[in-house]
Structure formats: structure tokens, C-alpha cells
Design a protein around this motif. Structure first.
Motif, PDB file in Angstrom:
ATOM      1  N   PRO A  26       0.827  -1.215   0.000  1.00  0.00           N
ATOM      2  CA  PRO A  26       0.000   0.000   0.000  1.00  0.00           C
ATOM      3  C   PRO A  26       0.856   1.258   0.000  1.00  0.00           C
ATOM      4  CG  PRO A  26      -0.765  -1.576   1.658  1.00  0.00           C
ATOM      5  CD  PRO A  26       0.551  -2.083   1.153  1.00  0.00           C
ATOM      6  N   LEU A  27       0.321   2.309  -0.583  1.00  0.00           N
ATOM      7  CA  LEU A  27       0.972   3.603  -0.536  1.00  0.00           C
ATOM      8  C   LEU A  27       0.836   4.165   0.879  1.00  0.00           C
ATOM      9  CD1 LEU A  27       2.266   5.772  -2.483  1.00  0.00           C
ATOM     10  CD2 LEU A  27       0.012   6.857  -2.482  1.00  0.00           C
ATOM     11  N   ARG A  28       1.958   4.536   1.469  1.00  0.00           N
ATOM     12  CA  ARG A  28       1.959   5.049   2.846  1.00  0.00           C
ATOM     13  C   ARG A  28       1.874   6.568   2.799  1.00  0.00           C
ATOM     14  NH1 ARG A  28       7.601   2.401   4.134  1.00  0.00           N
ATOM     15  NH2 ARG A  28       7.882   3.563   2.191  1.00  0.00           N
ATOM     16  N   VAL A  29       0.781   7.115   3.321  1.00  0.00           N
ATOM     17  CA  VAL A  29       0.526   8.553   3.258  1.00  0.00           C
ATOM     18  C   VAL A  29       0.353   9.093   4.676  1.00  0.00           C
ATOM     19  CG1 VAL A  29      -0.976  10.370   2.349  1.00  0.00           C
ATOM     20  CG2 VAL A  29      -0.630   8.265   1.040  1.00  0.00           C
ATOM     21  N   ASP A  30       1.015  10.193   4.948  1.00  0.00           N
ATOM     22  CA  ASP A  30       0.859  10.862   6.239  1.00  0.00           C
ATOM     23  C   ASP A  30       0.221  12.226   6.006  1.00  0.00           C
ATOM     24  OD1 ASP A  30       1.019  11.158   8.965  1.00  0.00           O
ATOM     25  OD2 ASP A  30       3.128  10.623   9.078  1.00  0.00           O
ATOM     26  N   LEU A  46       3.183  16.092  -1.011  1.00  0.00           N
ATOM     27  CA  LEU A  46       4.646  16.025  -1.045  1.00  0.00           C
ATOM     28  C   LEU A  46       5.079  14.572  -1.204  1.00  0.00           C
ATOM     29  CD1 LEU A  46       5.695  18.322   1.952  1.00  0.00           C
ATOM     30  CD2 LEU A  46       5.516  18.947  -0.451  1.00  0.00           C
ATOM     31  N   TRP A  47       6.198  14.367  -1.872  1.00  0.00           N
ATOM     32  CA  TRP A  47       6.805  13.045  -1.931  1.00  0.00           C
ATOM     33  C   TRP A  47       8.302  13.211  -2.163  1.00  0.00           C
ATOM     34  CZ3 TRP A  47       3.737  15.136  -5.673  1.00  0.00           C
ATOM     35  CH2 TRP A  47       4.283  15.282  -6.950  1.00  0.00           C
ATOM     36  N   ARG A  48       9.031  12.161  -1.919  1.00  0.00           N
ATOM     37  CA  ARG A  48      10.478  12.190  -2.093  1.00  0.00           C
ATOM     38  C   ARG A  48      10.823  12.009  -3.564  1.00  0.00           C
ATOM     39  NH1 ARG A  48      11.404   8.127   0.614  1.00  0.00           N
ATOM     40  NH2 ARG A  48      12.171   6.655  -0.918  1.00  0.00           N
ATOM     41  N   THR A  49      11.648  12.897  -4.095  1.00  0.00           N
ATOM     42  CA  THR A  49      12.077  12.780  -5.486  1.00  0.00           C
ATOM     43  C   THR A  49      12.690  11.406  -5.730  1.00  0.00           C
ATOM     44  OG1 THR A  49      12.543  15.148  -5.530  1.00  0.00           O
ATOM     45  CG2 THR A  49      13.529  13.800  -7.266  1.00  0.00           C
ATOM     46  N   GLY A  50      12.228  10.749  -6.775  1.00  0.00           N
ATOM     47  CA  GLY A  50      12.745   9.423  -7.106  1.00  0.00           C
ATOM     48  C   GLY A  50      11.871   8.289  -6.603  1.00  0.00           C
ATOM     49  N   ASP A  51      10.893   8.583  -5.733  1.00  0.00           N
ATOM     50  CA  ASP A  51       9.992   7.534  -5.238  1.00  0.00           C
ATOM     51  C   ASP A  51       8.962   7.253  -6.321  1.00  0.00           C
ATOM     52  OD1 ASP A  51       8.098   5.926  -3.982  1.00  0.00           O
ATOM     53  OD2 ASP A  51       8.265   6.954  -2.073  1.00  0.00           O
ATOM     54  N   GLN A  63      10.905  14.717   7.656  1.00  0.00           N
ATOM     55  CA  GLN A  63      11.902  13.737   8.049  1.00  0.00           C
ATOM     56  C   GLN A  63      11.435  12.317   7.746  1.00  0.00           C
ATOM     57  OE1 GLN A  63      15.107  14.324   8.979  1.00  0.00           O
ATOM     58  NE2 GLN A  63      14.483  16.390   8.381  1.00  0.00           N
ATOM     59  N   ALA A  64      10.138  12.033   7.950  1.00  0.00           N
ATOM     60  CA  ALA A  64       9.624  10.701   7.629  1.00  0.00           C
ATOM     61  C   ALA A  64       9.736  10.413   6.138  1.00  0.00           C
ATOM     62  CB  ALA A  64       8.169  10.583   8.091  1.00  0.00           C
ATOM     63  N   LEU A  65       9.485  11.414   5.290  1.00  0.00           N
ATOM     64  CA  LEU A  65       9.653  11.242   3.846  1.00  0.00           C
ATOM     65  C   LEU A  65      11.110  10.989   3.480  1.00  0.00           C
ATOM     66  CD1 LEU A  65       7.309  14.053   2.472  1.00  0.00           C
ATOM     67  CD2 LEU A  65       7.081  11.618   1.980  1.00  0.00           C
ATOM     68  N   LEU A  66      12.009  11.764   4.050  1.00  0.00           N
ATOM     69  CA  LEU A  66      13.425  11.622   3.716  1.00  0.00           C
ATOM     70  C   LEU A  66      13.973  10.270   4.157  1.00  0.00           C
ATOM     71  CD1 LEU A  66      14.712  15.203   4.608  1.00  0.00           C
ATOM     72  CD2 LEU A  66      14.243  14.263   2.340  1.00  0.00           C
ATOM     73  N   ARG A  67      13.449   9.748   5.284  1.00  0.00           N
ATOM     74  CA  ARG A  67      13.896   8.432   5.762  1.00  0.00           C
ATOM     75  C   ARG A  67      13.288   7.288   4.968  1.00  0.00           C
ATOM     76  NH1 ARG A  67      12.759  10.791  10.946  1.00  0.00           N
ATOM     77  NH2 ARG A  67      10.818   9.601  10.974  1.00  0.00           N
ATOM     78  N   GLY A  68      12.246   7.566   4.185  1.00  0.00           N
ATOM     79  CA  GLY A  68      11.559   6.499   3.472  1.00  0.00           C
ATOM     80  C   GLY A  68      10.522   5.786   4.315  1.00  0.00           C
ATOM     81  N   ASP A  69      10.159   6.368   5.465  1.00  0.00           N
ATOM     82  CA  ASP A  69       9.138   5.750   6.312  1.00  0.00           C
ATOM     83  C   ASP A  69       7.757   5.856   5.693  1.00  0.00           C
ATOM     84  OD1 ASP A  69      11.163   5.265   8.110  1.00  0.00           O
ATOM     85  OD2 ASP A  69      10.667   6.949   9.423  1.00  0.00           O
ATOM     86  N   ILE A  70       7.542   6.892   4.880  1.00  0.00           N
ATOM     87  CA  ILE A  70       6.269   7.089   4.184  1.00  0.00           C
ATOM     88  C   ILE A  70       6.579   7.427   2.728  1.00  0.00           C
ATOM     89  CG2 ILE A  70       4.952   7.797   6.213  1.00  0.00           C
ATOM     90  CD1 ILE A  70       5.422  10.708   5.408  1.00  0.00           C
ATOM     91  N   ASP A  71       5.550   7.298   1.874  1.00  0.00           N
ATOM     92  CA  ASP A  71       5.724   7.561   0.450  1.00  0.00           C
ATOM     93  C   ASP A  71       5.258   8.956   0.048  1.00  0.00           C
ATOM     94  OD1 ASP A  71       6.565   4.813  -0.270  1.00  0.00           O
ATOM     95  OD2 ASP A  71       4.519   4.305   0.339  1.00  0.00           O
ATOM     96  N   ALA A  72       4.270   9.493   0.748  1.00  0.00           N
ATOM     97  CA  ALA A  72       3.699  10.787   0.388  1.00  0.00           C
ATOM     98  C   ALA A  72       3.120  11.428   1.646  1.00  0.00           C
ATOM     99  CB  ALA A  72       2.607  10.627  -0.677  1.00  0.00           C
ATOM    100  N   ALA A  73       2.899  12.724   1.553  1.00  0.00           N
ATOM    101  CA  ALA A  73       2.329  13.447   2.690  1.00  0.00           C
ATOM    102  C   ALA A  73       1.409  14.539   2.166  1.00  0.00           C
ATOM    103  CB  ALA A  73       3.432  14.041   3.557  1.00  0.00           C
ATOM    104  N   PHE A  74       0.418  14.892   2.975  1.00  0.00           N
ATOM    105  CA  PHE A  74      -0.605  15.840   2.545  1.00  0.00           C
ATOM    106  C   PHE A  74      -0.839  16.857   3.654  1.00  0.00           C
ATOM    107  CE2 PHE A  74      -5.020  17.249   2.092  1.00  0.00           C
ATOM    108  CZ  PHE A  74      -5.011  17.685   0.772  1.00  0.00           C
ATOM    109  N   GLY A 112      -0.901   7.632   8.192  1.00  0.00           N
ATOM    110  CA  GLY A 112      -0.238   7.964   9.444  1.00  0.00           C
ATOM    111  C   GLY A 112      -0.844   9.218  10.038  1.00  0.00           C
ATOM    112  N   HIS A 113      -0.244   9.700  11.106  1.00  0.00           N
ATOM    113  CA  HIS A 113      -0.779  10.861  11.821  1.00  0.00           C
ATOM    114  C   HIS A 113       0.379  11.763  12.228  1.00  0.00           C
ATOM    115  CE1 HIS A 113      -3.972   7.824  12.204  1.00  0.00           C
ATOM    116  NE2 HIS A 113      -4.784   8.860  12.141  1.00  0.00           N
ATOM    117  N   GLY A 114       1.000  12.391  11.233  1.00  0.00           N
ATOM    118  CA  GLY A 114       2.137  13.261  11.512  1.00  0.00           C
ATOM    119  C   GLY A 114       1.745  14.456  12.347  1.00  0.00           C
TER     120      GLY A 114
END
Length: 306
Positions: free
Chosen positions: A90-94, A266-271, A129-140, A119-121
Motif C-alpha cells: 500500500p501507498l503510505r501517506v501521512d 509532497l513526496w520524495r524525489t525518485g519515489d 523527516q519521515a519522507l526523507l527516511r523512506g518511512d512514508i511515500d507521500a504526505a498531505f 499515518g498521523h504526523g
């Protein structure tokens, strides 16, 4: 030269933490193993990446130059692995900005984006930081500059903002208000104003000098604090549903100009998780049909115009 991704990953995490112990723990390594990986990388590159002192770790000039390409290398390696081994995950979204109910927008597009886990950022820095670590795929949520250069960004929705006033407020009987009308009122905020970019910029732009911070214990508690003093007001996107037990408050549209609250993905470039393409496509489709991105500079106000 051939670089070892494990060594680069160790460098990136240590550079983000600036603490070898925390970086090692995040990567499930011993501190000794982390140090060895970084030492091998420095030896291969022929330069030091960190300066280590008593209780301190800082990046050298070479380390600072290496960091962003290193992040992209790690992201590309993760994407390559995911392309062949992780297509069903699944796509992990915070989300963040919970007081303004970001889930209202995500709920409208989630069924078109495939399987999501949520998630519940707490705020933009923690989600970054969660995006940069790869803990999640996208954030809103509301994204405001400066954004980390390793993150991609797409504006999804602009929502008109209303003033929320106690019924005893001198302006509560108006059908609409200009932001300038609120100059003699007290802006009630759910936390320190310097951490709330939109409200801070609104107060500065429209000369709101009366500013008082409460504690964010949820929307009902926050609005009860607003209702407790007839001098107070706050701002909420017009479509945020007020709790059923909220009394003594009135929402009044803001005009000339209408403030707009900007929601972004938001998402990490390259994901390249396949669900990310579906999610961005669903957001774009709803923006077209629901007119989510309407903005007229002569009528509306945005802290950062698109």
C-alpha cells in the motif's frame, strides 16, 4: 568508481541526524558498523565527509556537497528495488494540519488511488523527516517554503477561509468581513504563532496585533476557548465541519480579499511507487471537476501565490 549503496545510506542518515548513535539505531546497526561504513566511503572518495569532535558531528564542505546527490542515489536504489519487489505494498501517506481536517480532501480521492495506509504526523518538519527516511511515500498538508530540496511538491486544493467569532463579538452579526476589519480583535491560535505559518502570515499581512496562543487539544476544545472571550476570533477553511456541541460561535466569510488555505501533496524525489501516480492523477482530476485550484489575485489572498 563504484559506490556501495549501504555506505551511502549510512552517510545520509548520519548527515540528517548529525549523531552517529541515533543514525545507527535508525538503520538497525551498531554504531561501530555505521562508523566503518562511513570510513570506507570516505576512503573510497578520498576525502572526509564529517568532522567529529567531543560530542559533536558536523559535515565538511565535501560532505555538504555530497549530501543531495547521495540522497538521490539512495532514493533511486529504493525505487529500483520497489519496482520489482514491492508493487503490491500500500501507498503510505501521512498528513498534518489536523485541526483543519486534511482527511476531508484525501477521502475524496482515496478510492481512486489504490490501497493507502495512513499515518498521523504532527507537523511539516516531522513529516519531512519521515519522507526523507523512506518511512512514508507521500504526505498531505499545507506546504510552505523553504521545502527540502529532495522533496517534490504539487498544489492540490485552495480552500476559502472563514472567520470564526463568538456570538458576542462586535462583528458577529455581519454577513461578510474584510480581513482588515479584524485588526482590533484577538487572533486565537492552536499553539505558538511562529510555528503556524498561515496564521502568522495572515496576522502580519492584515495588521492583527492582538495574538494569543492556546493548546491544540482538538477542534472542540480549541473552539470552546475562542467562544470564551468576545474579543477573540480564529480562522478555519470554510468546509471544516464544526463539532456538534460547539455553541456560542458564528462563522463569517472573509472577502476583499478572501484568504485561501493551500493543501499540497509532497513526496520524495525518485519515489516511484505506482500508487503515487494514481494519487496525483486523482487529485488533478478532482481539482478540475471541483474547481479546487481557482485563484484570482484581485479577489483572493495567498501567502505564496501559485
Amino acid at each position: 568508481m563504484d559506490l556501495d549503496v549501504a555506505q551511502i545510506r549510512a552517510f545520509v542518515r548520519a548527515a540528517e541526524e548529525l549523531h552517529f548513535g541515533r543514525a545507527a539505531a535508525a538503520l538497525s546497526l551498531s554504531q561501530q558498523a555505521l562508523s566503518k561504513r562511513i570510513a570506507r566511503l570516505e576512503s573510497l572518495l578520498g576525502t572526509r565527509l564529517f568532522l567529529r569532535g567531543p560530542g559533536t558531528v558536523t559535515l565538511t564542505d565535501a560532505g555538504r556537497r555530497f549530501l543531495e546527490p547521495a540522497r538521490r542515489t539512495v532514493a533511486a536504489a529504493d525505487a529500483a528495488v520497489a519496482a520489482v519487489t514491492d508493487t503490491s505494498r500500500p501507498l503510505r501517506v501521512d498528513v498534518w494540519g489536523h485541526l483543519y481536517a486534511p482527511m476531508r480532501t484525501l477521502a475524496e480521492v482515496a478510492h481512486e488511488a489504490g490501497t493507502l495506509t495512513l499515518g498521523h504526523g504532527r507537523d511539516l518538519p516531522s513529516v519531512t523527516q519521515a519522507l526523507l527516511r523512506g518511512d512514508i511515500d507521500a504526505a498531505f498538508g499545507r506546504a510552505h517554503p523553504p521545502l527540502h530540496p529532495a522533496l517534490a511538491h504539487r498544489l492540490v486544493r485552495l480552500e476559502p477561509v472563514d472567520a470564526v467569532l463568538p456570538t458576542g463579538h462586535p462583528l458577529a452579526d455581519r454577513d461578510a468581513l474584510r480581513p482588515d476589519d479584524l485588526r482590533d480583535s484577538v487572533l486565537w491560535t492552536p499553539g505558538p504563532l511562529d510555528r503556524l505559518d498561515f496564521l502568522h502570515r495572515f496576522a502580519d499581512r492584515f495588521g492583527i496585533t492582538g495574538r494569543t496562543a492556546g493548546v491544540n487539544l482538538g477542534l472542540a476544545h480549541f473552539l470552546a476557548d475562542v467562544a470564551a472571550d468576545p474579543r477573540r476570533f480564529t480562522l478555519l477553511p470554510a468546509d471544516v465541519p464544526l463539532p456538534d456541541d460547539t455553541r456560542g460561535l458564528r462563522t463569517v466569510p472573509l472577502v476583499d480579499p478572501t484568504p485561501l488555505y493551500a493543501w499540497s501533496l509532497l513526496w520524495r524525489t525518485g519515489d516511484r511507487h505506482p500508487g503515487l501516480d494514481r494519487l496525483t492523477a486523482a487529485c488533478a482530476a478532482h481539482a478540475r471537476t471541483g474547481r479546487w485550484l481557482e485563484y484570482t489575485p484581485s479577489r483572493d489572498w495567498l501567502p505564496e501565490p501559485p
